[in-house]
Design an enzyme around this catalytic site. Structure first.
Site, PDB file in Angstrom:
ATOM      1  CB  SER A 119      -0.855   0.047   1.269  1.00  0.00           C
ATOM      2  OG  SER A 119      -1.632  -1.096   1.388  1.00  0.00           O
ATOM      3  CG  HIS A 140      -2.168  -0.565  -4.002  1.00  0.00           C
ATOM      4  ND1 HIS A 140      -2.484   0.734  -3.667  1.00  0.00           N
ATOM      5  CD2 HIS A 140      -2.503  -1.316  -2.932  1.00  0.00           C
ATOM      6  CE1 HIS A 140      -2.987   0.755  -2.449  1.00  0.00           C
ATOM      7  NE2 HIS A 140      -3.008  -0.479  -1.979  1.00  0.00           N
ATOM      8  CD  GLU A 152      -2.624   3.772  -6.155  1.00  0.00           C
ATOM      9  OE1 GLU A 152      -2.814   4.988  -6.021  1.00  0.00           O
ATOM     10  OE2 GLU A 152      -2.115   3.075  -5.250  1.00  0.00           O
ATOM     11  CG  ASN A 190      -3.018   3.724   0.885  1.00  0.00           C
ATOM     12  OD1 ASN A 190      -3.933   3.864   1.693  1.00  0.00           O
ATOM     13  ND2 ASN A 190      -2.795   2.597   0.247  1.00  0.00           N
TER      14      ASN A 190
HETATM   15  P1  NAD Z   1      -3.349  -9.603   6.286  1.00  0.00           P
HETATM   16  O1  NAD Z   1      -2.734  -9.383   7.620  1.00  0.00           O
HETATM   17  O2  NAD Z   1      -4.819  -9.837   6.196  1.00  0.00           O
HETATM   18  O3  NAD Z   1      -2.640 -10.857   5.549  1.00  0.00           O
HETATM   19  C1  NAD Z   1      -1.253 -11.013   5.442  1.00  0.00           C
HETATM   20  C2  NAD Z   1      -0.963 -12.488   5.253  1.00  0.00           C
HETATM   21  O4  NAD Z   1       0.429 -12.660   4.997  1.00  0.00           O
HETATM   22  C3  NAD Z   1      -1.298 -13.332   6.503  1.00  0.00           C
HETATM   23  O5  NAD Z   1      -2.213 -14.361   6.172  1.00  0.00           O
HETATM   24  C4  NAD Z   1       0.071 -13.895   6.913  1.00  0.00           C
HETATM   25  O6  NAD Z   1      -0.024 -15.210   7.455  1.00  0.00           O
HETATM   26  C5  NAD Z   1       0.803 -13.886   5.589  1.00  0.00           C
HETATM   27  N1  NAD Z   1       2.260 -13.935   5.729  1.00  0.00           N
HETATM   28  C6  NAD Z   1       3.034 -13.237   6.597  1.00  0.00           C
HETATM   29  N2  NAD Z   1       4.332 -13.583   6.427  1.00  0.00           N
HETATM   30  C7  NAD Z   1       4.355 -14.505   5.422  1.00  0.00           C
HETATM   31  C8  NAD Z   1       5.395 -15.217   4.776  1.00  0.00           C
HETATM   32  N3  NAD Z   1       6.681 -15.070   5.124  1.00  0.00           N
HETATM   33  N4  NAD Z   1       5.079 -16.071   3.778  1.00  0.00           N
HETATM   34  C9  NAD Z   1       3.787 -16.246   3.431  1.00  0.00           C
HETATM   35  N5  NAD Z   1       2.752 -15.589   3.999  1.00  0.00           N
HETATM   36  C10 NAD Z   1       3.045 -14.724   4.975  1.00  0.00           C
HETATM   37  O7  NAD Z   1      -2.907  -8.364   5.394  1.00  0.00           O
HETATM   38  P2  NAD Z   1      -3.674  -7.731   4.144  1.00  0.00           P
HETATM   39  O8  NAD Z   1      -4.657  -6.739   4.644  1.00  0.00           O
HETATM   40  O9  NAD Z   1      -4.111  -8.811   3.233  1.00  0.00           O
HETATM   41  O10 NAD Z   1      -2.485  -6.904   3.480  1.00  0.00           O
HETATM   42  C11 NAD Z   1      -1.514  -7.535   2.670  1.00  0.00           C
HETATM   43  C12 NAD Z   1      -0.800  -6.492   1.824  1.00  0.00           C
HETATM   44  O11 NAD Z   1      -1.777  -5.819   1.021  1.00  0.00           O
HETATM   45  C13 NAD Z   1      -0.100  -5.405   2.630  1.00  0.00           C
HETATM   46  O12 NAD Z   1       1.052  -5.024   1.950  1.00  0.00           O
HETATM   47  C14 NAD Z   1      -1.125  -4.274   2.669  1.00  0.00           C
HETATM   48  O13 NAD Z   1      -0.528  -3.024   2.848  1.00  0.00           O
HETATM   49  C15 NAD Z   1      -1.722  -4.414   1.280  1.00  0.00           C
HETATM   50  N6  NAD Z   1      -3.075  -3.866   1.126  1.00  0.00           N
HETATM   51  C16 NAD Z   1      -4.013  -4.022   2.109  1.00  0.00           C
HETATM   52  C17 NAD Z   1      -5.297  -3.498   1.926  1.00  0.00           C
HETATM   53  C18 NAD Z   1      -6.369  -3.672   2.968  1.00  0.00           C
HETATM   54  O14 NAD Z   1      -7.381  -2.969   2.887  1.00  0.00           O
HETATM   55  N7  NAD Z   1      -6.228  -4.549   3.940  1.00  0.00           N
HETATM   56  C19 NAD Z   1      -5.625  -2.837   0.733  1.00  0.00           C
HETATM   57  C20 NAD Z   1      -4.658  -2.732  -0.273  1.00  0.00           C
HETATM   58  C21 NAD Z   1      -3.381  -3.236  -0.073  1.00  0.00           C
END
Ligand code: NAD
Length: 285
Positions: A119, A140, A152, A190
């Site tokens: 993000s 993104h 994005e 963001n």
């Molecule tokens: P989340 O916490 O829901 O999920 C992250 C996942 O990554 C978890 O299931 C965790 O077990 C896994 N993980 C951690 N370390 C790992 C590894 N070494 N190998 C494999 N899996 C691993 O997070 P999210 O909300 O899905 O966010 C993920 C990414 O997407 C981040 O970079 C976040 O900034 C981005 N993002 C999030 C949103 C949102 O609204 N939540 C929106 C756009 C982008």
């Protein structure tokens, strides 16, 4: 439209949604998470969305099965070696993302596209020092990925033009509306969104209005579909806080991006929104 062997790393909120978006368009998806429970949760989320689609008559039972069967939960990164495109969606931590990209460059073909759903973190820094950085880009998605049209496409300093074009087309073929952004902290959305959350948290901290009031005002007066607290609960307060911290530090601690202690306390308490059952609102019932 080309179909690809796709890898999605991280099966949390975003990874599960991205896997579904890709599988619906006929791509073969390997969905990887280090945590078995996260993988199971992701697969049951995907199944429930597909079931709803079938009930609404959007897809047949056969299509539902075909889409579900095209998503394979995996736990070893080596299982992504044959992928044409890998989309990383693990937690918003630079060290973690860097180590995943290092592993991906060791196992994947040199022409496989390696994309991050970060993000806010720098694509240039994630790709820094890795071989063939031209194929490392940001892609993104927004939450919920199966619903939100915008993506994005983020150009790192060493991202290649051919690769950018290919990812842009890939996003269009997914049915998304891609917007090209340069690699700056928080990219477009963001960065624009930081004051939406931060100022709302300051208003709450100053006891000017309650969570419910602020959310309602932003919906009624601002025309937003969700208020800043409802949206943080949906995104994950931990994710939202990590993004603010990263944008703040990347802008050399400009005061306008300073994170909120109130938000930090929510993360410390583990009340991080819908995914934990409690955030600014209670989801236990
Ligand atoms: P989340 O916490 O829901 O999920 C992250 C996942 O990554 C978890 O299931 C965790 O077990 C896994 N993980 C951690 N370390 C790992 C590894 N070494 N190998 C494999 N899996 C691993 O997070 P999210 O909300 O899905 O966010 C993920 C990414 O997407 C981040 O970079 C976040 O900034 C981005 N993002 C999030 C949103 C949102 O609204 N939540 C929106 C756009 C982008």
């Amino acid at each position: 439209m080309a179909t690809y062997r796709l890898g999605v790393v991280g099966a949390g909120t975003m990874g599960a949604g991205i896997a579904l978006v890709c599988a619906r368009k006929g791509h073969h998806v390997s969905l990887l998470d280090a945590n078995q429970t996260a993988l199971e949760k992701a697969m049951s989320y995907i199944q429930s969305v597909l079931l709803r689609d079938e009930e609404k008559g959007k897809i047949s039972g056969q299509q539902k099965e075909a889409i579900f069967q095209s998503i394979h939960p995996v736990q070893e990164i080596g299982q992504l070696a044959e992928c044409d495109i890998v989309i990383e969606a693990v937690s918003e931590r630079l060290d973690l993302k860097k180590s995943i990209f290092r592993s991906l460059t060791e196992i994947c073909r040199t022409d496989a596209l390696l994309l991050t759903n970060t993000s806010s973190l720098s694509i240039t820094e994630i790709a820094g020092g890795l071989p063939h950085p031209e194929r490392i880009l940001g892609l993104h998605f927004f939450n919920p990925a199966p619903v939100m049209p915008l993506v994005e496409v983020i150009r790192g300093k060493k991202s290649g033009e051919k690769e950018i074009e290919c990812v842009y087309q890939f996003a269009k073929d997914l049915g998304k509306v891609p917007v090209l952004a340069n690699d700056t902290p928080g990219f477009i959305v963001n960065r624009v969104a930081r004051p939406f959350y931060n100022e709302a948290l300051r208003i709450l901290g100053d006891r000017v209005a309650s969570v419910e009031q602020i959310d309602q005002i932003m919906k009624l007066a601002g025309g937003f579909k969700m208020g800043p607290f409802e949206l943080q609960d949906l995104i994950g307060i931990d994710v939202n806080f990590a993004v603010t911290e990263s944008v703040y530090s990347s802008f050399f601690h400009e005061g306008r991006f300073r994170p909120s202690r109130l938000q930090q306390r929510m993360v410390q308490a583990g009340t991080i929104g819908r995914k934990s059952g409690e955030g600014y609102y209670d989801y236990n019932n």
